[in-house]
Every structure is written in structure tokens, then in C-alpha cells.
Design a protein around this motif. Structure first.
Motif, PDB file in Angstrom:
ATOM      1  N   THR A 609       0.836  -1.205   0.000  1.00 38.80           N
ATOM      2  CA  THR A 609       0.000   0.000   0.000  1.00 38.80           C
ATOM      3  C   THR A 609       0.868   1.250   0.000  1.00 38.80           C
ATOM      4  O   THR A 609       0.586   2.222  -0.722  1.00 38.80           O
ATOM      5  CB  THR A 609      -0.945   0.010   1.219  1.00 38.80           C
ATOM      6  N   THR A 610       1.931   1.241   0.809  1.00 44.71           N
ATOM      7  CA  THR A 610       2.859   2.380   0.830  1.00 44.71           C
ATOM      8  C   THR A 610       3.438   2.613  -0.554  1.00 44.71           C
ATOM      9  O   THR A 610       3.500   3.757  -1.042  1.00 44.71           O
ATOM     10  CB  THR A 610       3.996   2.120   1.836  1.00 44.71           C
ATOM     11  N   GLU A 611       3.863   1.535  -1.193  1.00 39.53           N
ATOM     12  CA  GLU A 611       4.442   1.643  -2.536  1.00 39.53           C
ATOM     13  C   GLU A 611       3.424   2.222  -3.515  1.00 39.53           C
ATOM     14  O   GLU A 611       3.738   3.135  -4.293  1.00 39.53           O
ATOM     15  CB  GLU A 611       4.894   0.258  -3.002  1.00 39.53           C
ATOM     16  N   SER A 612       2.207   1.703  -3.485  1.00 43.11           N
ATOM     17  CA  SER A 612       1.186   2.142  -4.432  1.00 43.11           C
ATOM     18  C   SER A 612       0.817   3.609  -4.238  1.00 43.11           C
ATOM     19  O   SER A 612       0.782   4.389  -5.201  1.00 43.11           O
ATOM     20  CB  SER A 612      -0.056   1.269  -4.271  1.00 43.11           C
ATOM     21  N   VAL A 613       0.557   4.017  -3.010  1.00 41.45           N
ATOM     22  CA  VAL A 613       0.138   5.396  -2.743  1.00 41.45           C
ATOM     23  C   VAL A 613       1.266   6.378  -3.067  1.00 41.45           C
ATOM     24  O   VAL A 613       1.042   7.441  -3.667  1.00 41.45           O
ATOM     25  CB  VAL A 613      -0.313   5.550  -1.280  1.00 41.45           C
ATOM     26  N   ALA A 614       2.480   6.016  -2.682  1.00 37.79           N
ATOM     27  CA  ALA A 614       3.615   6.901  -2.952  1.00 37.79           C
ATOM     28  C   ALA A 614       3.834   7.078  -4.445  1.00 37.79           C
ATOM     29  O   ALA A 614       4.091   8.198  -4.926  1.00 37.79           O
ATOM     30  CB  ALA A 614       4.870   6.343  -2.297  1.00 37.79           C
ATOM     31  N   ALA A 615       3.717   5.983  -5.188  1.00 39.40           N
ATOM     32  CA  ALA A 615       4.015   6.039  -6.618  1.00 39.40           C
ATOM     33  C   ALA A 615       2.909   6.691  -7.431  1.00 39.40           C
ATOM     34  O   ALA A 615       3.183   7.392  -8.415  1.00 39.40           O
ATOM     35  CB  ALA A 615       4.277   4.630  -7.141  1.00 39.40           C
ATOM     36  N   THR A 616       1.666   6.480  -7.033  1.00 42.78           N
ATOM     37  CA  THR A 616       0.551   6.934  -7.883  1.00 42.78           C
ATOM     38  C   THR A 616      -0.131   8.208  -7.396  1.00 42.78           C
ATOM     39  O   THR A 616      -0.910   8.803  -8.146  1.00 42.78           O
ATOM     40  CB  THR A 616      -0.514   5.819  -7.995  1.00 42.78           C
ATOM     41  N   GLN A 617       0.148   8.617  -6.156  1.00 39.89           N
ATOM     42  CA  GLN A 617      -0.507   9.819  -5.653  1.00 39.89           C
ATOM     43  C   GLN A 617       0.490  10.881  -5.190  1.00 39.89           C
ATOM     44  O   GLN A 617       0.425  12.027  -5.618  1.00 39.89           O
ATOM     45  CB  GLN A 617      -1.459   9.459  -4.493  1.00 39.89           C
ATOM     46  N   ILE A 618       1.409  10.493  -4.319  1.00 41.65           N
ATOM     47  CA  ILE A 618       2.280  11.505  -3.718  1.00 41.65           C
ATOM     48  C   ILE A 618       3.347  11.976  -4.697  1.00 41.65           C
ATOM     49  O   ILE A 618       3.569  13.188  -4.848  1.00 41.65           O
ATOM     50  CB  ILE A 618       2.914  10.956  -2.426  1.00 41.65           C
TER      51      ILE A 618
END
Length: 717
Positions: A609-618
Motif C-alpha cells: 500500500t505504501t508503494e502504491s500510494v507513494a508512486a501513484t498519488q504523492i
């Protein structure tokens, strides 16, 4: 929409649609327990011989007579249908830590095309849910699907209501086809029986004849509330129950003004609604208040028998979650949903009581002369010292690791707080002085209009993981999201063992001709001297205590859950649980495997989840802001901000690359190898991504930031 406008919308766009319709008198006389199949209700619906047979099972632990099952089932069905129930379910606690249920209709088709309402004694006593998809820790292969639920008559059936009807819930145990426990309730019931068998003979030595002894429990529940709009805009909260990103806001809990503060109207309306539902379920909730952190609250019931309390604890969490949604809120039970402020626990207030209503840990007005109290208190001290590892294991989880040892709950090192009065009494016994020492007295408040109030002889210690609080011990290490069944199973079992050992020693002294007073005095002195290293009345947060505990006292310091879990299968623990028939070696090994597996999966989900949110949102938000800054004419401010954003974005890119590699690696084939990889590699990689993201949050323009911030989530009520 600009996030600041969303804050205003979240604060304004809610309405109380449900209003309390009951007067206080009605809550007591009509609502409380109305959805519980009480003994009195069964008494009215069963013949006297059948009710007496059932009562013998409930009160004395006699085996359940199968002959009465059909009559009880009929009474249960008619009562439930009168309450509007169309279905029934065997409600159980699998090794997931939550509850499970499969609903069956009372209606059965008949040969003439009509339908009949049926519910037999065999359907009451036993059901056969599919066991293949529940955790078994290797006790069952996936293709071996058969499992059984067995009615637990010691915990009352109840009605769970929903918008379009109601369901009869029958508390049950859950076991495999081979008879091994696949749940949390079965070992708890076994531990209660072990405690009973150990304590009753001890009470006989004190000329205190009783029928049964059981543990009693009151479990406080801490939780957070946030606006529902914010929850669903935080993928990390939705997926993991905690925020994986979030910069520290200018204001957190520093002012300590939230604690015991006035409860906001929206929250108080939610609490009142939830409490009314809990009253109907016979759950004696007593206390509600604001907790320390902003957005944090607590609900607490009074004492019940520990088996019923464990069931009720699961219902409290379920009702809180369901009711919050009616008020545009989400209840968060995670141990640490927000970094930098207090997390949430589930303080378990534990004691032992007789069927005559006596609390065995009640010191009375003269505790130094209360031989029975001193005996059982010594047994608890002995139990906790000898089994520090098991108490730490019982609260081990990836979630709780974020809370334990922080400035709110320091039980990575297990110790006991006794308070100054009780410590002095035991010190005086150990030194041969005897007597009470410090007395309680009264507290004068310096004003003639204020009364003198009774003062306890000792203060409280909120930093202790296991504290004596007047007539009970408070186990403060239990996590807010976990079932209390396993921690209480451990506590019951270790105390049963200590009581049994001390009872044998006391019997030997009495057989040698010693009088009871001198025999108990010698026993208490020896036990206290052997185990007083576990007593600590000071600041559990102090670094000096950690050094003293490990280096001078030899106490265990299992800093992470994985440090603890590996000791569950130690020979001494296998022998202990086997001795009292609480858990077999296979059942214990299965639980260890499941604890590793849940730890691995929890952190694995967080890492991905950390990887996904960081890559696609932040990261896109940071790059979009950089692009915007690049269009601004050259200037000192634009240049400095661009450099700061770019540096943090580069840090995050590098950290994200490492996290992606660690997520893919997973660490090995065996689940314990994967769990250790999560702890040693994935969690640090996640933290590095978060640090860079939190830097970005502080410098990226608010209109670009993709998620609600701590400032918004914690303070909109």
C-alpha cells in the motif's frame, strides 16, 4: 475541491438522523438485555426439570444433557422469532481474531409447498461450517474442510438487528474434525476450568467453601473517530487501518485539552446510540470519555465473567463500527492509526470471583491481615514473573508493535505495579516486621466548602503494563483491535499454575502442624522474595528502568512481536498449557504459525500500500507542483522551494525503489522467514518512504496534496 473547503464541508455537512427515544428509566427497565436470551426467559419457557438441568451446566459446569436440547432449541426459536429474527447463526471466534457467522433460515419448505419454522436440538448443539478457509496453522490441510461449531451454553444467545430484520446469534466454540481447537473461545473456556480446579482447593484451606471460581473481566476500549469523507480518501486507512503517511501537524496532543474534555455533540450522539444498542445486548457499558489524543475516545464496561466479557468485547467493536457510519464517522480500532500521538489499547481489568460473589483480589480494610488476599496476590506475582514471556506473546502483533514502548504503554518489559501500600505490606512481611505500614486517610483540599475525601494509600501508575488498581489487576498491554480471549487465556492459565503450586506448599506446611496464619506468612514471604524483581512502582518510560530491568533484574525485553512469538513453543510453555489441558502442543504450534502468518501479511499489505500510494498519488503531486513552480519567473523563493521539493522527491524516489525491491523479495519460503523480512527490511523501507513523503507534505501546495492531512482528520468532529 480545495481541501480547506472540504474541511468546512466535513464539519458542516452532517445531521443527526436518529434521536434517542428512550427515557433513562426505560433504558434500565425495558432496554437493558431485551435482545438477550436470559436465564429468566428460559426459566419461563422450560419445564422445571429441564431448566434445573440447564442451570446445573451453567452454574456448576455439569455436562450438558442432550435430552433437553430440543426443548431449549424450541424455546430459543420462538423467543427469537418473537423478536423478529428470521435466521440463526452459530457465532464463533476463529483464529483471525475477529468473529464469524453463517446464517441459516428458520424456514424449511414442506412437501405441500408451504414452509415451516424449524430449529432442532441437534441444530442448536452443533453445526458444520466449512473450515478450509479459516487459519489453522497446519492443523488442517486446505482440502480438509470439515469443522464443527458447538454451542457454548455459558454465553447467552442474543439478537443482532439490522435495517431489514434480525438474526439469532448463538455463541459457539469451533473445532476441527480431529477435535482440535480452531478458535479463541475453546482455550479460554478450558483456562477458566483450569483456574476453577486450582483455586477451589486453595479456598478450602481458608475455610471458604464455594461451588465454582471463574475469572472476571472489564475491558476498556479505546478508539478513534474520523469523518467518513476523509477515511475513504485515505487508501492507507482503508487498506491497513492506519495512516502510512502524515506529517506532524502544528498541534497534536501537546495541550492535553482533549483528555476528559467536553464531548462534541456529534460524537456524544453517536455514543448514546451505540450504548443503547449495547444495553439491549446486555453489555454493561459504564464509562465514556475523550481520551488523550485528539479524535480519540474510550468506552468501558463493568465486570463480567471473562468468557461473556470476551464475547461482549467483540460486539462492542462491531456496534461502534456500524453505528459510527450513521453519523458520517468511521471508528478506527487500530493500535496506532496516527503517528506522533497516543495509540489505542484495550486495558483488561482482571480478577477472580466465586459463585457467591466474592472478589478474591479484594484486600479489604486490613489487607495486611487478609491471609486469603495475600495468598492470591502472591500467586499472581509468581505467575507474572515466571511467565513474562507468555504475557508479552499474548499481545504480540504487527499493529501493537507501533504502540508498545511508546510514551503511553511500555509493556515490552513486563512488570507489576503494586502501589506503595501493598508493596510496604509485603516488604514488612519479608522483613519479619508485619503490620500495615502506610494507611489511607483523608485528603484535605484547603477549602471549608469542600469535603475531606478518602485517599487511597497508594497512587496509580499509568506507565505500568500490569498494575494493581485496588481490587483487580489491569493488564494494559492488550491492543485495541485484538480479541481479549488469548491474553485472558494466558492469564487464567499462569495464575492457575501458580495457585496450584502454592496450594501444595501450603498443604504441606499445614500437614506439618503449622497454623494457617504462620504458614501463609512464610509462604507469602518466600514467594515475594523469590519474585519481587517483577515489582516496579516507578516510571516505566524511563531509560534507566529499561537498563535496570534487563541488566540488574534479568527481566525479559522482547522489543518486537517477532522477538516474543518465537518463544511460544518453548518447552516450558508447551508443558504448562498441556498440564492444564488448555492447548495441546499441536494447537500451540498452530497458533505460533498463525501469528507469524498474520504478522507477515499485515506488514506485506502495508508495504504494498505504501508503494502504491507513494508512486501513484504523492510522487505525481510533487512533480505537478514542481512543474507549476518551473513556470514561475525566476526568483529566490521559487528557486528555493523548487530545490526543496526536488530534493524530497528524489529522496522518495530512491526510498521507493528500495521498498519495491523489498516487497518483491519477501525474504524466503517459510512464513517465519517472511515475517522477519517484513520487520527487518520492509518496515525500514516503508519508514524511509514516509519520511520523504512527510517532507513533501510540508512544502507542496495544499491544492496539489492528494490526501486529507492530520490537521484535517484529527480535528474535524
Amino acid at each position: 475541491m480545495n481541501q480547506d473547503f472540504e474541511v468546512v464541508a466535513a464539519a458542516r455537512n452532517w445531521r443527526i438522523d436518529v434521536q434517542q427515544k428512550h427515557t433513562p428509566q426505560q433504558l434500565v427497565s425495558e432496554v437493558f438485555g431485551e435482545d438477550v436470551l436470559t436465564l429468566e426467559t428460559l426459566r419461563q419457557r422450560l419445564s422445571k426439570p429441564m431448566f434445573k438441568s440447564l442451570q446445573a451446566t451453567l452454574e456448576r459446569g455439569d455436562p450438558l444433557d442432550p435430552k433437553i436440547a430440543d426443548a431449549v432449541a424450541l424455546a430459543m426459536k420462538t423467543w427469537a422469532m418473537d423478536k423478529g429474527a428470521t435466521h440463526y447463526t452459530h457465532w464463533f471466534q476463529p483464529l483471525t481474531g475477529s468473529t464469524a457467522e453463517k446464517h441459516d433460515s428458520f424456514l424449511s419448505p414442506s412437501s405441500d409447498g408451504s414452509a415451516l419454522a424449524q430449529f432442532s436440538g441437534s441444530e442448536l448443539i452443533q453445526a458444520e461450517p466449512d473450515a478450509s478457509s479459516f487459519p489453522s496453522g497446519g492443523l488442517r490441510a486446505t482440502f480438509e474442510a470439515r469443522g464443527y461449531t458447538a454451542w457454548d451454553p455459558s454465553s447467552p444467545a442474543f439478537i443482532m438487528r439490522h435495517a431489514n430484520g434480525a438474526t439469532l446469534c448463538i455463541p459457539t466454540a469451533f473445532a476441527s474434525w480431529t477435535g482440535e481447537a480452531l478458535d479463541l473461545k475453546t482455550p479460554l473456556l478450558r483456562s477458566i476450568e483450569a483456574l476453577n480446579k486450582a483455586v477451589v482447593p486453595a479456598l478450602n484451606l481458608f475455610d471458604t467453601p464455594v461451588g465454582r471460581v471463574s475469572s472476571s473481566l472489564g475491558a476498556e476500549q479505546e478508539y478513534f473517530l474520523i469523518d467518513e469523507d476523509y477515511f475513504y480518501r485515505r487508501p492507507d486507512l482503508v487498506m491497513t487501518g492506519r495512516t502510512l503517511f502524515g506529517a506532524k501537524p502544528p498541534r497534536g496532543q501537546e495541550l492535553e485539552d482533549h483528555y476528559f474534555g467536553a464531548i462534541p455533540d456529534r460524537v456524544l450522539s453517536f455514543m448514546t446510540d451505540a450504548e443503547t444498542q449495547l444495553y439491549a445486548l446486555g453489555i454493561p457499558v459504564k464509562t465514556r470519555h475523550n481520551e488523550v489524543a485528539p479524535g480519540q475516545f474510550e468506552i468501558a464496561p463493568i465486570y463480567e465473567q471473562s468468557n461473556v466479557a470476551a464475547d461482549h468485547q467483540q460486539l462492542i467493536m462491531q456496534v461502534l463500527r456500524n453505528t459510527a457510519r450513521k453519523y458520517g464517522l468511521v471508528a478506527l480500532m487500530h493500535e496506532k492509526p496516527f503517528a506522533g500521538i497516543n495509540g489505542s489499547g484495550k486495558h483488561c481489568n482482571w480478577s477472580m470471583g466465586t459463585d457467591l460473589g466474592d472478589n478474591l483480589l479484594e484486600p479489604g480494610a486490613t489487607p495486611h491481615e487478609n491471609l486469603q488476599f495475600l495468598f492470591f496476590c502472591s500467586a499472581v506475582i509468581k505467575a507474572v514473573d515466571e511467565h513474562q514471556d507468555l504475557l508479552r506473546i499474548s499481545v504480540a502483533s504487527a499493529n501493537n508493535d507501533h504502540r508498545l514502548g511508546a510514551n503511553e504503554a511500555p509493556p515490552a518489559i513486563i512488570s507489576i505495579f503494586l502501589g506503595s501500600e501493598l508493596t510496604e505490606i509485603l516488604d514488612r512481611i519479608a522483613s519479619g516486621q508485619g503490620g500495615r505500614g502506610k494507611a489511607a486517610g483523608f485528603l484535605g483540599l484547603g477549602s471549608s466548602v469542600l469535603p475531606e475525601i478518602p485517599r487511597h494509600a497508594g497512587d496509580r501508575n499509568r506507565t505500568s503494563p500490569f498494575a494493581f488498581t485496588g481490587n483487580k489487576f489491569e493488564f494494559r498491554a492488550v491492543g485495541s483491535s485484538q480479541s481479549i480471549s488469548f491474553p485472558i487465556t494466558v492469564l487464567n492459565t499462569i495464575v492457575a499454575d501458580a495457585v496450584q503450586v502454592l496450594t501444595q506448599e501450603l498443604k504441606a506446611k499445614l500437614a506439618d502442624g503449622q497454623d494457617l496464619q504462620s504458614a501463609v506468612g512464610e509462604l507469602v514471604k518466600a514467594t515475594y522474595e523469590a519474585h519481587k524483581r517483577i515489582i516496579f512502582n516507578g516510571d516505566g518510560y524511563a531509560e534507566a528502568w529499561h537498563q535496570e530491568a534487563e541488566q540488574e533484574r534479568g527481566l525479559l525485553n522482547m522489543r518486537t512481536s517477532l522477538d516474543a512469538i518465537e518463544h511460544l513453543s518453548d518447552a516450558k510453555n508447551v508443558a504448562l498449557f498441556g498440564k492444564y489441558n488448555v492447548l495441546s502442543e499441536r494447537e500451540l504450534a498452530a497458533r505460533q504459525e498463525i501469528m507469524y502468518d498474520i504478522y507477515f501479511k499485515t506488514v506485506n499489505i502495508e508495504g504494498e500500500t505504501t508503494e502504491s500510494v507513494a508512486a501513484t498519488q504523492i510522487m505525481p503531486a510533487a512533480l505537478a507542483y514542481l512543474a507549476e513552480l518551473s513556470g514561475i519567473k525566476a526568483g529566490k523563493a521559487a528557486s528555493a522551494i523548487s530545490e526543496e521539493v526536488a530534493q524530497a522527491a528524489d529522496e522518495m524516489y530512491d526510498a521507493l525503489s528500495d521498498l519495491r525491491a523489498q516487497n518483491e523479495a519477501q525474504g524466503g519460503e517459510e512464513v517465519h522467514e517472511k515475517a522477519h523480512h517484513m520487520r527487518d527490511h520492509v518496515l525500514p523501507a516503508m519508514q524511509a518512504v514516509r519520511q520523504a513523503a512527510d517532507k513533501l507534505e510540508k512544502v507542496v501546495a495544499a491544492k496539489h496534496w492528494p490526501m486529507p492531512t492530520y490537521r484535517q482528520m484529527l480535528f474535524v468532529k
